[in-house]
Design an enzyme around this catalytic site. Structure first.
Site: not given
Ligand code: UDP
Length: 372
Positions: A177, A281, A301, A349, A351
């Site tokens: 954005r 994270r 995690e 994958y 949500d």
């Molecule tokens: N991603 C990234 N950096 C970040 C967060 C996410 O590169 O700080 C990328 C990474 O490839 C990840 C994808 O975005 O697999 C999706 O992240 P999201 O957190 O949305 O997915 P979740 O693991 O929560 O399903």
């Protein structure tokens, strides 16, 4: 001969629960079984030290689908949590998703046109019309600086693969954005159930016979004989005894820790994007619910390799696995009276809102069939 139940639902996760709830509401008799000792699958949450802990990682509910939003609100009251994660790279901290706050911090600029110019100059060298992998997709989207600092390391440890070997769609879910807006999602509705996900699922399952610690495959013939139709939400390859080989997943490991301080990181989700840090994270659960408890609980995690028998988390939707899934899908079409649905049976994958949407559609279809 009519069997004892109309539906046997294998798996008490979100898909199975929503389906069972809908069919029960129109007078069908369902039995839900799950091999785990709790309901909710991976959205299971539990109160520890007065804090609702997302045991299998952060689940933030978001959707633009009003039907889905109205549906979940029948079973839970949602708070107004808006996900706005942070990303730490070395000693730098950035806002996510990629927005003017991120760009301003990265390049010391203030205006959208400045950010656009920088991104434009970085991506033009690598521009590809149709990105074939995640690296191409990411550079097309945000240029090289953000790719190097905030995407590459995170993504490679998350998936255990090179970004050049990963499909582009994974990164497409992240908004980019040119406004100062840290909301991670573009959806109309967002929040977290005030009394936790487990409570929401419990409400959905009210009045529905649910048996935990029951492995369908330990007694498949017996279970199959109990119901007219089976809704299978487990791994589709397992259902067919891995006859074509096994599908692959990425696993997660969690380290939960109770800390005797009230505020550890000031945000519910902080990503660590450097490849040398082994976790992706840290969650601080109280911030999902604006908690004021004296203690705090954090979860690190760790993405990890998955082997047969481990809990499956993320499907690896690369070409090889998708092809294998398609073979199983063909087989599943021949399976009379068995319906395959949800993240593991559809190898998607997903949500949460997509899982619910898919379960509601199936329930509608079944209701129509029942009327005919
Ligand atoms: N991603 C990234 N950096 C970040 C967060 C996410 O590169 O700080 C990328 C990474 O490839 C990840 C994808 O975005 O697999 C999706 O992240 P999201 O957190 O949305 O997915 P979740 O693991 O929560 O399903």
């Amino acid at each position: 001969m009519k069997k004892e139940y109309d539906y046997l639902v294998v798996g008490a996760g979100l898909f199975g629960t929503v389906f069972a709830e809908r069919m029960t509401s129109i007078g069908k008799k369902c039995l839900v079984i799950d091999k785990k000792d709790h309901i909710g699958g991976h959205i299971y949450s539990k109160k520890i030290e007065g804090i609702e802990v997302h045991i299998y990682g952060a689940h933030i509910f978001h959707t633009s689908n009003k039907v889905v939003w109205d549906y979940v609100n029948k079973f839970a009251s949602f708070n107004n949590y808006i996900n706005s994660p942070l990303a730490i790279y070395k000693d730098e901290i950035y806002n996510l998703p990629f927005n003017m706050n991120t760009f301003s911090k990265m390049w010391g600029i203030q205006k959208p046109h400045e950010a656009l110019e920088i991104i434009e100059s970085q991506r033009k060298e690598f521009w590809v019309q149709e990105p074939k992998n995640l690296e191409e997709q990411a550079i097309n989207l945000v240029g090289t600086d953000i790719y190097e600092k905030l995407i590459k390391g995170y993504t490679e440890k998350q998936w255990g693969m090179k970004t050049t070997d990963l499909p582009p769609f994974i990164i497409k879910r992240l908004p980019v954005r040119f406004t100062y807006n840290n909301n991670y999602f573009n959806d109309t509705y967002q929040g977290i159930p005030k009394s936790g996900y487990t409570d929401m699922v419990k409400n959905m399952l009210e009045g529905i016979e649910t048996r935990l610690k029951c492995n369908y495959f330990d007694n498949k013939d017996l279970y199959d004989n109990l119901a007219d139709k089976i809704v299978f939400t487990g791994p589709i390859d397992r259902y067919f005894n891995f006859c074509n080989g096994n599908l692959e997943y990425r696993a997660l490991k969690f380290e939960h820790e109770v800390l005797n301080i009230s505020n550890f990181q000031g945000n519910a989700v902080v990503n660590f994007t450097e490849s040398k840090i082994p976790f992706t994270r840290i969650l601080e659960h109280k911030h999902f619910d604006f908690g004021k408890q004296e203690k705090t609980i954090i979860t690190r995690e760790f993405p990890s390799d998955w082997k047969l028998g481990d809990d499956p988390y993320y499907p690896i939707n690369d070409e090889k696995n998708n092809q294998l899934y398609n073979k199983y899908k063909q087989l599943s079409k021949k399976e009379q009276n068995v319906i395959f649905g949800g993240r593991l049976a559809e190898y998607k994958y997903y949500d949460m809102h997509q899982v619910i949407d898919s379960a509601l559609s199936l329930a509608n279809k079944e209701s129509i069939l029942n009327e005919e």
